[in-house]
Design a protein around this motif. Structure first.
Motif, PDB file in Angstrom:
ATOM      1  N   ARG A 172       0.847  -1.179   0.000  1.00 14.69           N
ATOM      2  CA  ARG A 172       0.000   0.000   0.000  1.00 14.69           C
ATOM      3  C   ARG A 172       0.886   1.233   0.000  1.00 14.69           C
ATOM      4  O   ARG A 172       1.836   1.345   0.757  1.00 14.69           O
ATOM      5  CB  ARG A 172      -0.894  -0.005   1.240  1.00 14.69           C
ATOM      6  N   ALA A 173       0.564   2.180  -0.835  1.00 15.45           N
ATOM      7  CA  ALA A 173       1.388   3.384  -0.982  1.00 15.45           C
ATOM      8  C   ALA A 173       1.169   4.333   0.197  1.00 15.45           C
ATOM      9  O   ALA A 173       0.032   4.685   0.501  1.00 15.45           O
ATOM     10  CB  ALA A 173       1.044   4.092  -2.275  1.00 15.45           C
ATOM     11  N   PRO A 174       2.247   4.771   0.865  1.00 11.04           N
ATOM     12  CA  PRO A 174       2.123   5.766   1.934  1.00 11.04           C
ATOM     13  C   PRO A 174       2.000   7.165   1.325  1.00 11.04           C
ATOM     14  O   PRO A 174       2.996   7.792   0.966  1.00 11.04           O
ATOM     15  CB  PRO A 174       3.412   5.592   2.735  1.00 11.04           C
ATOM     16  N   VAL A 175       0.794   7.649   1.200  1.00 12.74           N
ATOM     17  CA  VAL A 175       0.518   8.878   0.461  1.00 12.74           C
ATOM     18  C   VAL A 175       1.193  10.082   1.099  1.00 12.74           C
ATOM     19  O   VAL A 175       1.800  10.921   0.410  1.00 12.74           O
ATOM     20  CB  VAL A 175      -1.013   9.090   0.354  1.00 12.74           C
ATOM     21  N   LYS A 176       1.121  10.201   2.417  1.00  9.46           N
ATOM     22  CA  LYS A 176       1.691  11.362   3.109  1.00  9.46           C
ATOM     23  C   LYS A 176       3.209  11.433   2.930  1.00  9.46           C
ATOM     24  O   LYS A 176       3.767  12.498   2.684  1.00  9.46           O
ATOM     25  CB  LYS A 176       1.323  11.290   4.592  1.00  9.46           C
ATOM     26  N   GLU A 177       3.879  10.305   3.034  1.00  8.80           N
ATOM     27  CA  GLU A 177       5.331  10.273   2.897  1.00  8.80           C
ATOM     28  C   GLU A 177       5.764  10.566   1.461  1.00  8.80           C
ATOM     29  O   GLU A 177       6.758  11.253   1.232  1.00  8.80           O
ATOM     30  CB  GLU A 177       5.873   8.915   3.357  1.00  8.80           C
ATOM     31  N   ILE A 178       5.019  10.038   0.489  1.00  6.88           N
ATOM     32  CA  ILE A 178       5.351  10.284  -0.911  1.00  6.88           C
ATOM     33  C   ILE A 178       5.124  11.752  -1.259  1.00  6.88           C
ATOM     34  O   ILE A 178       5.928  12.370  -1.965  1.00  6.88           O
ATOM     35  CB  ILE A 178       4.550   9.349  -1.836  1.00  6.88           C
ATOM     36  N   ALA A 179       4.049  12.338  -0.744  1.00 13.01           N
ATOM     37  CA  ALA A 179       3.796  13.770  -0.976  1.00 13.01           C
ATOM     38  C   ALA A 179       4.907  14.613  -0.372  1.00 13.01           C
ATOM     39  O   ALA A 179       5.362  15.594  -0.980  1.00 13.01           O
ATOM     40  CB  ALA A 179       2.448  14.159  -0.393  1.00 13.01           C
ATOM     41  N   PHE A 180       5.375  14.246   0.807  1.00 13.22           N
ATOM     42  CA  PHE A 180       6.476  14.978   1.444  1.00 13.22           C
ATOM     43  C   PHE A 180       7.752  14.858   0.616  1.00 13.22           C
ATOM     44  O   PHE A 180       8.489  15.842   0.445  1.00 13.22           O
ATOM     45  CB  PHE A 180       6.695  14.441   2.859  1.00 13.22           C
ATOM     46  N   ALA A 181       8.029  13.685   0.083  1.00 13.35           N
ATOM     47  CA  ALA A 181       9.220  13.493  -0.756  1.00 13.35           C
ATOM     48  C   ALA A 181       9.129  14.320  -2.035  1.00 13.35           C
ATOM     49  O   ALA A 181      10.118  14.917  -2.469  1.00 13.35           O
ATOM     50  CB  ALA A 181       9.390  12.010  -1.089  1.00 13.35           C
ATOM     51  N   ILE A 182       7.951  14.398  -2.632  1.00 13.24           N
ATOM     52  CA  ILE A 182       7.781  15.199  -3.853  1.00 13.24           C
ATOM     53  C   ILE A 182       7.947  16.686  -3.553  1.00 13.24           C
ATOM     54  O   ILE A 182       8.561  17.414  -4.336  1.00 13.24           O
ATOM     55  CB  ILE A 182       6.420  14.884  -4.507  1.00 13.24           C
ATOM     56  N   VAL A 183       7.419  17.136  -2.406  1.00 16.35           N
ATOM     57  CA  VAL A 183       7.590  18.540  -2.015  1.00 16.35           C
ATOM     58  C   VAL A 183       9.069  18.857  -1.793  1.00 16.35           C
ATOM     59  O   VAL A 183       9.562  19.909  -2.220  1.00 16.35           O
ATOM     60  CB  VAL A 183       6.745  18.851  -0.758  1.00 16.35           C
ATOM     61  N   LEU A 184       9.797  17.952  -1.134  1.00 15.83           N
ATOM     62  CA  LEU A 184      11.239  18.159  -0.951  1.00 15.83           C
ATOM     63  C   LEU A 184      11.953  18.233  -2.294  1.00 15.83           C
ATOM     64  O   LEU A 184      12.844  19.071  -2.488  1.00 15.83           O
ATOM     65  CB  LEU A 184      11.840  17.029  -0.118  1.00 15.83           C
ATOM     66  N   LEU A 185      11.580  17.364  -3.211  1.00 18.81           N
ATOM     67  CA  LEU A 185      12.190  17.355  -4.539  1.00 18.81           C
ATOM     68  C   LEU A 185      11.927  18.661  -5.274  1.00 18.81           C
ATOM     69  O   LEU A 185      12.841  19.254  -5.856  1.00 18.81           O
ATOM     70  CB  LEU A 185      11.655  16.164  -5.339  1.00 18.81           C
ATOM     71  N   LEU A 186      10.691  19.133  -5.253  1.00 17.01           N
ATOM     72  CA  LEU A 186      10.348  20.366  -5.966  1.00 17.01           C
ATOM     73  C   LEU A 186      11.021  21.589  -5.354  1.00 17.01           C
ATOM     74  O   LEU A 186      11.614  22.410  -6.071  1.00 17.01           O
ATOM     75  CB  LEU A 186       8.830  20.548  -5.995  1.00 17.01           C
ATOM     76  N   PHE A 187      10.931  21.749  -4.027  1.00 18.30           N
ATOM     77  CA  PHE A 187      11.565  22.900  -3.393  1.00 18.30           C
ATOM     78  C   PHE A 187      13.084  22.847  -3.534  1.00 18.30           C
ATOM     79  O   PHE A 187      13.733  23.879  -3.701  1.00 18.30           O
ATOM     80  CB  PHE A 187      11.167  23.009  -1.919  1.00 18.30           C
TER      81      PHE A 187
END
Length: 103
Positions: free
Chosen positions: A26-41
């Protein structure tokens, strides 16, 4: 016949041994969103830092180096965990959503 030491070899039987933990896919949505935000910023800060360091916009060279360094600190874990999430989503062998730590 030559002697072959099998004590350090890895076979299919070694991989098939059951482990004590269970793998949920199962995909951990909150953690993946945090990783994408770190990548973008991180990407934005690196680009802004490079532009600032070359004196194209406001700030001086020291501010540009600071922003590029901060962007690198944000970019590296963001890229790493986003890559793990992508490979786990695509089903590559050896990648699982369990490799992403919880927030």
């Amino acid at each position: 016949m030559a002697y072959v030491d099998h004590s350090f070899s890895i076979s299919d039987e070694d991989i098939m041994i059951e482990t004590s933990y269970s793998v949920s896919n199962r995909a951990p949505v909150k953690e993946i969103a945090f990783a994408i935000v770190l990548l973008l910023f991180g990407s934005i800060f690196i680009v802004a830092g490079i532009v600032m360091a070359t004196h194209k916009i406001g700030g001086d060279r020291a501010h540009g180096i600071f922003f590029a360094g901060l962007g690198s600190v944000l970019f590296l874990p963001g890229f790493y965990y986003t890559r793990i999430a992508y490979y786990a989503y695509k089903g590559y062998k050896g990648f699982s959503f369990d490799n992403i730590p919880s927030v």
